[in-house]
Scaffold this motif. Sequence first.
Motif, PDB file in Angstrom:
ATOM      1  N   THR A   1      -3.038-100.102 121.348  1.00  0.00           N
ATOM      2  CA  THR A   1      -3.448-101.501 121.483  1.00  0.00           C
ATOM      3  C   THR A   1      -4.334-101.988 120.348  1.00  0.00           C
ATOM      4  OG1 THR A   1      -5.204-100.681 122.938  1.00  0.00           O
ATOM      5  CG2 THR A   1      -3.237-101.602 123.995  1.00  0.00           C
ATOM      6  N   THR A   2      -4.723-101.116 119.422  1.00  0.00           N
ATOM      7  CA  THR A   2      -5.560-101.567 118.309  1.00  0.00           C
ATOM      8  C   THR A   2      -4.838-101.408 116.973  1.00  0.00           C
ATOM      9  OG1 THR A   2      -7.686-101.343 117.167  1.00  0.00           O
ATOM     10  CG2 THR A   2      -6.709 -99.322 118.009  1.00  0.00           C
ATOM     11  N   HIS A   3      -5.070-102.383 116.105  1.00  0.00           N
ATOM     12  CA  HIS A   3      -4.574-102.318 114.724  1.00  0.00           C
ATOM     13  C   HIS A   3      -5.737-102.290 113.728  1.00  0.00           C
ATOM     14  CE1 HIS A   3      -0.530-103.094 116.220  1.00  0.00           C
ATOM     15  NE2 HIS A   3      -1.029-104.094 116.922  1.00  0.00           N
TER      16      HIS A   3
ATOM     17  N   LEU B   1     -10.422-105.152 119.434  1.00  0.00           N
ATOM     18  CA  LEU B   1     -10.676-105.101 120.871  1.00  0.00           C
ATOM     19  C   LEU B   1     -12.138-105.392 121.201  1.00  0.00           C
ATOM     20  CD1 LEU B   1      -8.529-101.985 121.861  1.00  0.00           C
ATOM     21  CD2 LEU B   1      -7.868-104.403 121.789  1.00  0.00           C
ATOM     22  N   ASN B   2     -12.951-105.586 120.158  1.00  0.00           N
ATOM     23  CA  ASN B   2     -14.348-105.963 120.365  1.00  0.00           C
ATOM     24  C   ASN B   2     -14.491-107.430 120.743  1.00  0.00           C
ATOM     25  OD1 ASN B   2     -15.520-103.507 119.889  1.00  0.00           O
ATOM     26  ND2 ASN B   2     -16.149-103.957 117.789  1.00  0.00           N
ATOM     27  N   ARG B   3     -13.417-108.189 120.579  1.00  0.00           N
ATOM     28  CA  ARG B   3     -13.461-109.623 120.862  1.00  0.00           C
ATOM     29  C   ARG B   3     -12.474-109.966 121.968  1.00  0.00           C
ATOM     30  NH1 ARG B   3     -16.292-112.884 117.560  1.00  0.00           N
ATOM     31  NH2 ARG B   3     -17.174-111.957 115.668  1.00  0.00           N
ATOM     32  N   ARG B   4     -12.797-111.018 122.728  1.00  0.00           N
ATOM     33  CA  ARG B   4     -11.947-111.466 123.821  1.00  0.00           C
ATOM     34  C   ARG B   4     -11.661-112.963 123.666  1.00  0.00           C
ATOM     35  NH1 ARG B   4     -12.377-107.695 128.312  1.00  0.00           N
ATOM     36  NH2 ARG B   4     -10.966-109.092 129.447  1.00  0.00           N
TER      37      ARG B   4
ATOM     38  N   ASP C   1      -9.676-114.238 126.417  1.00  0.00           N
ATOM     39  CA  ASP C   1      -9.305-114.575 127.789  1.00  0.00           C
ATOM     40  C   ASP C   1     -10.509-114.856 128.673  1.00  0.00           C
ATOM     41  OD1 ASP C   1     -10.033-111.905 127.494  1.00  0.00           O
ATOM     42  OD2 ASP C   1      -8.789-111.203 129.149  1.00  0.00           O
ATOM     43  N   TYR C   2     -11.710-114.747 128.117  1.00  0.00           N
ATOM     44  CA  TYR C   2     -12.945-115.056 128.837  1.00  0.00           C
ATOM     45  C   TYR C   2     -13.823-115.903 127.930  1.00  0.00           C
ATOM     46  CZ  TYR C   2     -12.362-111.873 132.821  1.00  0.00           C
ATOM     47  OH  TYR C   2     -11.931-111.280 133.969  1.00  0.00           O
ATOM     48  N   PRO C   3     -14.776-116.608 128.504  1.00  0.00           N
ATOM     49  CA  PRO C   3     -15.701-117.371 127.649  1.00  0.00           C
ATOM     50  C   PRO C   3     -16.701-116.471 126.926  1.00  0.00           C
ATOM     51  CG  PRO C   3     -16.309-117.616 129.955  1.00  0.00           C
ATOM     52  CD  PRO C   3     -14.983-116.898 129.926  1.00  0.00           C
ATOM     53  N   PHE C   4     -16.732-115.167 127.292  1.00  0.00           N
ATOM     54  CA  PHE C   4     -17.629-114.216 126.634  1.00  0.00           C
ATOM     55  C   PHE C   4     -16.852-113.581 125.480  1.00  0.00           C
ATOM     56  CE2 PHE C   4     -17.766-113.782 131.354  1.00  0.00           C
ATOM     57  CZ  PHE C   4     -18.751-114.731 131.564  1.00  0.00           C
ATOM     58  N   THR C   5     -17.174-113.951 124.282  1.00  0.00           N
ATOM     59  CA  THR C   5     -16.298-113.616 123.153  1.00  0.00           C
ATOM     60  C   THR C   5     -16.389-112.175 122.694  1.00  0.00           C
ATOM     61  OG1 THR C   5     -17.997-114.409 121.620  1.00  0.00           O
ATOM     62  CG2 THR C   5     -16.309-115.984 122.310  1.00  0.00           C
ATOM     63  N   HIS C   6     -17.493-111.493 122.994  1.00  0.00           N
ATOM     64  CA  HIS C   6     -17.639-110.110 122.535  1.00  0.00           C
ATOM     65  C   HIS C   6     -17.500-109.132 123.691  1.00  0.00           C
ATOM     66  CE1 HIS C   6     -19.403-112.129 119.016  1.00  0.00           C
ATOM     67  NE2 HIS C   6     -19.096-111.027 118.358  1.00  0.00           N
ATOM     68  N   ASP C   7     -16.800-108.031 123.438  1.00  0.00           N
ATOM     69  CA  ASP C   7     -16.631-106.970 124.441  1.00  0.00           C
ATOM     70  C   ASP C   7     -16.747-105.631 123.714  1.00  0.00           C
ATOM     71  OD1 ASP C   7     -16.013-105.308 126.506  1.00  0.00           O
ATOM     72  OD2 ASP C   7     -14.130-106.283 127.051  1.00  0.00           O
ATOM     73  N   TRP C   8     -17.967-105.297 123.312  1.00  0.00           N
ATOM     74  CA  TRP C   8     -18.156-104.073 122.552  1.00  0.00           C
ATOM     75  C   TRP C   8     -17.945-102.826 123.403  1.00  0.00           C
ATOM     76  CZ3 TRP C   8     -22.947-105.914 119.332  1.00  0.00           C
ATOM     77  CH2 TRP C   8     -22.480-106.674 118.266  1.00  0.00           C
TER      78      TRP C   8
END
Length: 308
Positions: A141-143, A185-188, A190-197
């Motif tokens: 899932t990551t490039h 994958l650190n960014r989203r 699909d949610y208003p929270f843009t970071h997903d570390w």
Amino acid sequence: MHNNWYAIASYEQGAGPRAALVLDEQLYDAAALGAEANPLLLGSQHVITQWEQQRAAVDALARRLHAERAAGRARPLTPGSYKLLVPYQPGRIFGAASNYYEHAAEMGTQLIARSESAPYCFMKAESSVIATEEDVVKPATTHKLDWEVELGVIIGRSCRHVSVEQAHEVIAGYTVFNDISARDLNRRSDYPFTHDWFRGKSFDTFGPMGPWVVPAQCIAEPQKLRMRLAVNDELMQNDTAEGMIFNIAEQIAYLSSMLTLRPGDLIATGTPTGVGMGQGRFLQPGDVMTASIEQIGTLRNRVVAAAL
């Protein structure tokens, strides 16, 4: 290097984990050091997580080993006869984000004045940890798989509300940490929270650590340690821990102002400039990362594709 330098390692030769002391990158099995007052016989995990109680005994073993080796009576393990394991399993991993000015610049991170800021910390799954010579698995899932050499700081005593002045007193030791990150994958979106570390950094195998733990008293000036990371023998990162925005003591003080730090907790203190994101270059299956920190040691990890 400190005259009485030593490290604590965990290894195996096919019959389960064993603890060892390390001198000049040579391993000496714990059992060969004798049974009297030898906490290493209970394993490196026991020693690190009980550091306050066990430090004096381990220091005494190390002094004895130095003397035995100088007298020609100590025999190291034969290189190639053992496999290094993770030196211990961290209880929790705390990461420092954008903690080097030049790294923040290469990532396009806009920082406000340090005087108006505080460390930005996140948590990384402890299950991501692997040893040197183990493979980092690139998820399908990551490039944009990336590297980050970091100085790992290991907490040695339960502590809360630690001052900056007292912070170094609670450190058990240091290790090398490679904070593998899936940048895309650190960014989203699909949610208003843009970071997903947590997602981008917590996959299994995303935390190479080791090759051993060097006790804090063996390193006089940790902020001056030089950190390097090469990919396929091409040097990518090369800086000292002096480049930190918030130093080791400040990070410990900040974290302990929120929660009780426990023995065995690991703080990954941030990475210097030279990551793949800044160059638009990312890890691919077959790439080999070599991460090293002077006075500590070297990690070597190959990237492989996830099994279908």
